[in-house]
Design an enzyme around this catalytic site. Structure first.
Site, mmCIF file in Angstrom:
data_model
loop_
_atom_site.group_PDB
_atom_site.id
_atom_site.type_symbol
_atom_site.label_atom_id
_atom_site.label_comp_id
_atom_site.label_asym_id
_atom_site.label_seq_id
_atom_site.Cartn_x
_atom_site.Cartn_y
_atom_site.Cartn_z
ATOM 1 C CB CYS A 2 -0.959 0.093 1.170
ATOM 2 S SG CYS A 2 -2.164 -1.229 1.221
ATOM 3 N NE ARG A 27 4.576 1.841 0.123
ATOM 4 C CZ ARG A 27 5.528 1.706 1.036
ATOM 5 N NH1 ARG A 27 6.775 1.899 0.703
ATOM 6 N NH2 ARG A 27 5.233 1.428 2.282
ATOM 7 C CD1 TRP A 74 0.112 -6.601 -2.755
ATOM 8 C CD2 TRP A 74 -0.339 -7.076 -0.624
ATOM 9 N NE1 TRP A 74 0.467 -7.921 -2.523
ATOM 10 C CE2 TRP A 74 0.195 -8.239 -1.236
ATOM 11 C CE3 TRP A 74 -0.701 -7.149 0.730
ATOM 12 C CZ2 TRP A 74 0.380 -9.442 -0.549
ATOM 13 C CZ3 TRP A 74 -0.516 -8.343 1.412
ATOM 14 C CH2 TRP A 74 0.022 -9.470 0.773
ATOM 15 C CG ASN A 100 1.281 1.314 4.200
ATOM 16 O OD1 ASN A 100 2.418 1.750 4.150
ATOM 17 N ND2 ASN A 100 1.052 0.033 4.174
ATOM 18 N N GLY A 101 -1.134 -0.343 6.385
ATOM 19 C CA GLY A 101 -0.837 -1.050 7.630
ATOM 20 C C GLY A 101 -1.987 -1.969 7.994
ATOM 21 C CD GLU A 483 17.183 -14.043 -5.398
ATOM 22 O OE1 GLU A 483 16.548 -14.506 -4.422
ATOM 23 O OE2 GLU A 483 16.862 -12.986 -5.967
ATOM 24 C CE LYS A 487 14.127 -12.197 -8.130
ATOM 25 N NZ LYS A 487 14.584 -12.011 -6.848
ATOM 26 C CD GLU A 490 10.401 -12.718 -6.345
ATOM 27 O OE1 GLU A 490 10.150 -11.961 -5.414
ATOM 28 O OE2 GLU A 490 11.513 -12.739 -6.916
ATOM 29 C CG HIS A 506 19.059 -38.198 -0.175
ATOM 30 N ND1 HIS A 506 19.414 -39.507 0.098
ATOM 31 C CD2 HIS A 506 20.217 -37.492 -0.173
ATOM 32 C CE1 HIS A 506 20.722 -39.578 0.292
ATOM 33 N NE2 HIS A 506 21.239 -38.372 0.115
ATOM 34 C CE LYS A 603 11.973 -3.393 -4.741
ATOM 35 N NZ LYS A 603 12.382 -4.800 -4.943
HETATM 36 C C1 G6P Z 1 8.874 -9.069 -0.647
HETATM 37 C C2 G6P Z 1 9.383 -8.899 -2.064
HETATM 38 C C3 G6P Z 1 10.694 -9.645 -2.237
HETATM 39 C C4 G6P Z 1 11.706 -9.195 -1.190
HETATM 40 C C5 G6P Z 1 11.146 -9.366 0.224
HETATM 41 C C6 G6P Z 1 12.045 -8.729 1.279
HETATM 42 O O1 G6P Z 1 8.431 -10.349 -0.439
HETATM 43 O O2 G6P Z 1 8.419 -9.357 -3.000
HETATM 44 O O3 G6P Z 1 11.221 -9.359 -3.527
HETATM 45 O O4 G6P Z 1 12.884 -9.918 -1.327
HETATM 46 O O5 G6P Z 1 9.873 -8.728 0.321
HETATM 47 O O6 G6P Z 1 12.094 -7.340 1.078
HETATM 48 P P1 G6P Z 1 13.161 -6.396 1.733
HETATM 49 O O7 G6P Z 1 12.756 -5.017 1.332
HETATM 50 O O8 G6P Z 1 13.085 -6.595 3.222
HETATM 51 O O9 G6P Z 1 14.493 -6.787 1.206
#
Ligand code: G6P
Length: 608
Positions: A2, A27, A74, A100-101, A483, A487, A490, A506, A603
């Protein structure tokens, strides 16, 4: 998670609010809305399910007002819909609120308000705020007092902005757990969740602290605490460029941020390498050599890509400093009543500096007397401020939801920390020199990898045709594989699973076959032969293999291979991940995904 924005000044508020919301869309982007008010009152409201662009279309040309608030959502409470979009109004349609919150006691407040006859127009927790402010906004009561009194009933986190058509000369904002920054313009003021929404108009900003409110008028602002005590705030100057918030000629922010990595890494390293003692200088640690020597263990906490970058960091610290180090998801940490040790150094990792779970983990460590460093990108963010010291990444703003340059720069920051810790322990000057040289060479090595983009794009388009992919790696390659899978999931929505290559037999080997290709991270290190054996096992089951390493294996072991330049072996994870970022990006493009705004994600996740 948000984004909120507010404006008051001589100009038409709506276009400024819409522009600000566009910058905050990372956001949240399931619905958006704005409310504006003219100098003589009269509230206008538009809110829609969908993107800020949909909202912009829905706002009529004559939507005049010189004060206004906006929101991009969001969803947490209630589905994305027009009704659940913010701003929310009170019953008399006099007061508008964006939030936001999370209001934790929303049900209780709702029941109380409903018992007094309040009708609700949405399913959100946020709407209670509009009704609560209205309940306190009696004749002659200043809006800032009504907001302050309303918030006294609230348990939870908030960044809020409130507009009152009966007092159109002001906007009131408040912060508790979700960021609010004020932007000071020429006879105009802004407020937003993030400076991204402000830098086009002003560089002078003021970050509110938790428990702080501000009344914002065209000619200035006043800040105060929840119990109405005035606070003194010094404006600071933002040094991020306006261009940081444009795609800079790339089709997506994700592509831009992947390509920015050579420069971003240079900034993370700048002024921090010491050629005399072959170590790193980290001015913000707030720990002297004696204190650092007393550290017996390092515990790294982060979420998502920050956690995986922390895993790479833990490995660097163990390898270079020989201090036991371990990364753990910050979201799990505090729920297992963690043992906090005096001789453990805790490190919180966060690009945004806002992630609620990471912030809560920091607070838990500090509550129990532990010492926490932050590895954070956003200067002055909540996590940065909650820590005892730390390392800023200086990666520049990261806008795309999927993290790329922050992942790489975090790993670089850990390499610096590991070098520093190592050189006050047993890392030899020769090894220190070797690591310094390896770090300095990183930007050019990254450029060499980025030059392979066309080939990676072709491979991505071919591999993206599968329903899923397996990612494997060992030791240094393991966080890279995790990672890489993250990626791909996502941004392309292709199912991806990461496994240590050693664990494949295993269990997950049962999945391998022509339908499930494997991406194998196989650097030229002491595990190469073992990794090649695993590739043989995959190929024997008809599985297609794409390797990422320092040379192409025998054609019997891999169908395709991506070759990255050699670095110092300890620094391998910093380079091996970059082709996988491009692979995920181009898979998403090939599948026509909304690359920068993947479904269901945001994000910075400022809720639990
Ligand atoms: C969200 C995002 C990720 C990110 C994570 C941690 O889940 O979608 O891409 O890695 O938050 O975010 P930060 O700002 O704490 O690195």
């Amino acid at each position: 998670m948000c984004g909120i924005v507010a404006y008051i000044g001589p100009k038409d508020a709506a276009p400024l609010l819409l522009e600000g919301l566009q910058r905050l869309e990372y956001r949240g982007y399931d619905s958006a809305g704005i409310a504006v008010c003219g100098r003589t009152g009269g509230l206008r409201l538009r809110k829609v399910k969908g993107r800020v662009a949909d909202l912009a279309e829905a706002v009529p040309a004559r939507f005049k007002g010189t004060a206004g608030i906006g929101h991009t959502r969001w969803a947490t409470h209630g589905v994305p819909s027009d009704a659940n979009a913010h701003p929310h109004l009170d019953a008399a349609q006099r007061i508008a609120v964006v939030h936001n919150g999370i209001i934790e006691n929303a049900d209780e407040l709702r029941a109380r308000l409903a018992a007094d006859g309040t009708a609700f127009a949405s399913e959100t927790d946020s709407e209670v705020l509009a009704h609560l402010v209205a309940a306190h906004a009696g004749e002659g009561v200043a809006l800032e007092d009504a907001v302050r009194q309303a918030l006294a009933h609230v348990v939870g986190t908030y960044g809020v902005a409130v507009l009152d058509s009966a007092q159109p000369d002001r906007v009131v904002v408040a912060r508790n757990g979700s960021p609010i920054v004020l932007g000071i313009g020429e006879k105009e003021m802004f407020a937003a969740s993030d400076v991204a929404a402000l830098v086009r108009y002003t560089r002078q900003v003021v970050h509110l602290d938790d428990g702080e409110l501000a009344v914002v008028r065209a000619d200035g602002f006043r800040t105060f605490t929840e119990d109405a005590r005035a606070t003194a705030k010094e404006p600071s100057t933002v040094d991020w460029e306006v261009g940081s918030y444009d795609t800079g000629g790339h089709e997506h922010f994700l592509a831009k941020e992947i390509h920015e990595q050579p420069d971003a890494v240079e900034r993370t390293l700048r002024g921090r390498l010491d050629d005399r003692f072959h170590t790193a200088h980290l001015g913000g640690l707030n720990l002297d050599a004696r204190e650092l020597r007393a550290i017996r263990r390092v515990k790294i906490l982060g979420c998502g890509s920050a956690y995986y970058a922390g895993e790479a960091g833990a490995q660097l610290i163990e390898e270079l400093a020989r201090v036991p180090a371990h990364a753990e998801p910050a979201s799990e940490f505090r729920y297992r009543n963690p043992v906090i040790e005096a001789d453990t150094l805790y490190v919180a990792v966060s690009q945004s500096g806002e992630t609620y779970d990471t912030l809560a983990a920091v607070q838990e460590v500090r509550r129990k007397g532990g010492r926490v460093l932050g590895v954070v990108n956003t200067v002055g963010s909540a996590i940065a401020r909650a820590c005892d010291g730390g390392i800023y990444l200086h990666a520049g703003p990261e806008v795309s939801v999927a993290s790329t340059k922050a992942f790489t720069c975090t790993a670089v920051a850990f390499a610096l920390l590991a070098l520093h810790l190592g050189r006050i322990r047993d890392l030899s000057p020769a090894d220190g020199r070797r690591i310094c040289a390896g770090l300095k060479a990183l930007p050019d090595r990254i450029r060499e990898i980025l030059a392979q983009e066309e080939r990676i794009a072709q491979l991505a388009a071919a591999y993206a045709k599968h329903d899923g992919m397996m990612f494997v790696g060992r030791v240094r390659g393991w966080p890279v594989a995790r990672e890489g899978a993250q990626k791909l999931k996502e941004v392309s929505y292709v199912h991806a699973e990461a496994y240590p290559a050693s664990e494949l037999k295993h269990g997950p080997l049962a999945l391998i076959g022509p339908g499930l290709p494997t991406v194998a991270v196989v650097p030229d290190d002491e595990l190469l032969d073992k990794n090649l054996t695993t590739l043989g096992e995959i190929r024997a089951r008809g599985g297609r293999v794409l390797t990422v390493g320092h040379r192409a294996p025998d054609a019997r072991l891999a169908d395709d291979s991506l070759v990255v330049p050699r670095s110092e072996p300890e620094l391998d994870p910093l380079l091996l991940g970059i082709p996988l970022q491009l692979l995920a990006y181009h898979a998403a493009v090939a599948l026509g995904r909304d690359v920068d705004r993947p479904r269901n994600l945001a994000k910075s996740v400022t809720v639990e």
